[in-house]
Design a protein around this motif. Structure first.
Motif, PDB file in Angstrom:
ATOM      1  N   THR A 145       0.578  -1.082   0.066  1.00  0.00           N
ATOM      2  CA  THR A 145      -0.004  -0.389   0.394  1.00  0.00           C
ATOM      3  C   THR A 145       0.481   0.700   0.049  1.00  0.00           C
ATOM      4  OG1 THR A 145      -1.512  -0.895   0.991  1.00  0.00           O
ATOM      5  CG2 THR A 145      -1.803   1.502   1.163  1.00  0.00           C
ATOM      6  N   HIS A 146       2.180   1.173   0.320  1.00  0.00           N
ATOM      7  CA  HIS A 146       2.551   2.125   1.046  1.00  0.00           C
ATOM      8  C   HIS A 146       3.700   2.791  -0.356  1.00  0.00           C
ATOM      9  CE1 HIS A 146       3.460   1.272   5.970  1.00  0.00           C
ATOM     10  NE2 HIS A 146       2.542   2.206   4.924  1.00  0.00           N
ATOM     11  N   ALA A 147       3.738   1.307  -1.260  1.00  0.00           N
ATOM     12  CA  ALA A 147       4.403   1.471  -2.744  1.00  0.00           C
ATOM     13  C   ALA A 147       3.001   2.286  -2.989  1.00  0.00           C
ATOM     14  CB  ALA A 147       4.447   0.055  -3.208  1.00  0.00           C
ATOM     15  N   THR A 148       2.058   1.988  -3.451  1.00  0.00           N
ATOM     16  CA  THR A 148       0.719   2.707  -3.889  1.00  0.00           C
ATOM     17  C   THR A 148       0.599   4.188  -4.433  1.00  0.00           C
ATOM     18  OG1 THR A 148      -0.514  -0.011  -4.388  1.00  0.00           O
ATOM     19  CG2 THR A 148      -1.043   2.135  -5.391  1.00  0.00           C
ATOM     20  N   THR A 149       0.479   4.412  -3.191  1.00  0.00           N
ATOM     21  CA  THR A 149       0.953   5.626  -2.295  1.00  0.00           C
ATOM     22  C   THR A 149       2.194   6.468  -3.106  1.00  0.00           C
ATOM     23  OG1 THR A 149       0.269   4.744   0.114  1.00  0.00           O
ATOM     24  CG2 THR A 149       0.895   7.263  -0.782  1.00  0.00           C
ATOM     25  N   LEU A 150       3.353   5.988  -3.287  1.00  0.00           N
ATOM     26  CA  LEU A 150       3.980   7.179  -4.019  1.00  0.00           C
ATOM     27  C   LEU A 150       3.658   6.557  -5.053  1.00  0.00           C
ATOM     28  CD1 LEU A 150       6.764   4.603  -1.688  1.00  0.00           C
ATOM     29  CD2 LEU A 150       7.092   7.686  -1.432  1.00  0.00           C
ATOM     30  N   MET A 151       3.380   5.614  -5.758  1.00  0.00           N
ATOM     31  CA  MET A 151       3.067   5.272  -7.035  1.00  0.00           C
ATOM     32  C   MET A 151       1.364   6.638  -6.878  1.00  0.00           C
ATOM     33  SD  MET A 151       3.512   1.888  -7.538  1.00  0.00           S
ATOM     34  CE  MET A 151       2.810   1.517  -9.800  1.00  0.00           C
ATOM     35  N   ASP A 152       0.868   7.222  -6.315  1.00  0.00           N
ATOM     36  CA  ASP A 152      -0.185   8.162  -6.897  1.00  0.00           C
ATOM     37  C   ASP A 152       0.961   9.776  -7.000  1.00  0.00           C
ATOM     38  OD1 ASP A 152      -1.895   6.410  -6.757  1.00  0.00           O
ATOM     39  OD2 ASP A 152      -2.908   6.333  -5.122  1.00  0.00           O
ATOM     40  N   PHE A 153       1.255   9.240  -6.067  1.00  0.00           N
ATOM     41  CA  PHE A 153       2.332  10.807  -5.490  1.00  0.00           C
ATOM     42  C   PHE A 153       2.997  11.675  -7.067  1.00  0.00           C
ATOM     43  CE2 PHE A 153       6.200  12.858  -4.299  1.00  0.00           C
ATOM     44  CZ  PHE A 153       5.584  14.105  -4.090  1.00  0.00           C
ATOM     45  N   GLN A 154       3.512  10.087  -7.407  1.00  0.00           N
ATOM     46  CA  GLN A 154       4.738  10.620  -8.731  1.00  0.00           C
ATOM     47  C   GLN A 154       3.397  10.472  -9.647  1.00  0.00           C
ATOM     48  OE1 GLN A 154       7.968  10.839  -8.910  1.00  0.00           O
ATOM     49  NE2 GLN A 154       8.623   8.358  -9.396  1.00  0.00           N
ATOM     50  N   ALA A 155       2.156   9.994 -10.068  1.00  0.00           N
ATOM     51  CA  ALA A 155       1.473  11.002 -10.305  1.00  0.00           C
ATOM     52  C   ALA A 155       1.083  12.007 -10.609  1.00  0.00           C
ATOM     53  CB  ALA A 155      -0.303   9.557 -10.660  1.00  0.00           C
ATOM     54  N   VAL A 156       0.176  12.200  -9.596  1.00  0.00           N
ATOM     55  CA  VAL A 156       0.466  13.696  -8.847  1.00  0.00           C
ATOM     56  C   VAL A 156       1.037  14.471  -9.321  1.00  0.00           C
ATOM     57  CG1 VAL A 156      -0.459  15.249  -6.834  1.00  0.00           C
ATOM     58  CG2 VAL A 156      -1.636  13.193  -7.321  1.00  0.00           C
TER      59      VAL A 156
END
Length: 269
Positions: A145-156
């Motif tokens: 889930t942490h990795a996914t959160t970082l991926m979301d941040f990358q997209a933002v």
């Protein structure tokens, strides 16, 4: 007969003020006179407003002039086969930050992979510690889930996520001296501490890039990670106290309860 006296009004703005001098009936202010006074003052106000408008001409904000540089970048961006730096949303997000976030994504996925392997080990029929199995399975999900959160941040921020290879974890956590439970938990503590150091390095990249939003994002992650280190450190201390014997069975029952708390990872980090 004494001449009758009256009071006149002087109109100032929107208020009427008394004036003292007395006038005879023959010199009273007539409606025609009042209309003339109002017209004169209205003309004066119009002139004053016109002067103010002239002064404001020099301070009018012209948005299209202000954003023309950013607009040119958006118009030039090609989303089909574009290099990583091309993005509609990207603003103040450096390549160093993008690379560092991708590295942290890989770290989180690797930790998830290790915890998943630990879960599979403790779920074996000849190990049979279901509490530890459930705990490490939940920990694996949390890291993912942490990795996914970082991926979301990358997209933002307009970055591009690039996943790297995962290192195959060990599958056997037996240890004659410490026992498998303590051995696995000490490995977990070392991973949590390593992740804390990596997050600090990520924060350093944000500071070097003068990226306040990214720094704030990483600080939230650091706060959660510090708590995670403390939790696993407590487990290590407890397992060292009870040894390899019967106490591990009772510890495993406690871990089953803690695993239920980790089953729905926090969305804050």
């Amino acid at each position: 007969m004494q001449a009758m006296q009256t009071q006149a009004f002087r109109v100032v703005g929107s208020r009427a003020n008394f004036v003292a001098p007395a006038r005879s009936l023959s010199s009273q202010v007539t409606p025609a006179v009042l209309r003339k006074q109002f017209a004169t003052r209205a003309t004066g106000k119009d002139t004053e407003l016109a002067d103010k408008k002239d002064l404001q001409k020099d301070i009018i904000f012209k948005p299209f002039d202000e954003v023309k540089d950013e607009l040119s970048l958006v118009e030039q961006a090609d989303m089909n086969g574009a290099p990583p730096e091309d993005s509609f949303a990207r603003v103040g997000y450096t390549q160093d930050s993008e690379y560092a976030v991708n590295e942290q994504i890989n770290i989180e996925y690797n930790m998830s992979y290790v915890y998943h392997a630990m879960s599979a080990y403790f779920d074996r029929d000849n190990v049979a510690l279901p509490g530890l199995a459930s705990y490490f399975r939940a920990a694996s999900l949390e890291e993912r889930t942490h990795a996914t959160t970082l991926m979301d941040f990358q997209a933002v921020r307009g970055g591009r996520t690039k996943l790297a290879h995962l290192t195959a974890p060990q599958s056997n956590y037996q240890n004659e001296e410490k026992g498998d439970a303590l051995h696995a938990m000490e490995l977990a503590l070392s991973l949590e501490k390593l992740n804390f150091h990596k997050l600090r390095e990520l924060h350093d990249v944000a500071d070097a890039s003068e990226d306040a939003q990214m720094a704030d994002f990483v600080e939230d992650m650091l706060a959660e990670q510090a708590k995670g280190v403390k939790v696993v450190a407590d487990y290590v201390a407890q397992l060292r106290r009870i040894g390899k014997g019967h106490g591990v069975f009772h510890f495993d029952q406690m871990m089953a309860e803690d695993a239920s708390k980790l089953a729905t990872p926090s969305t804050q980090y």
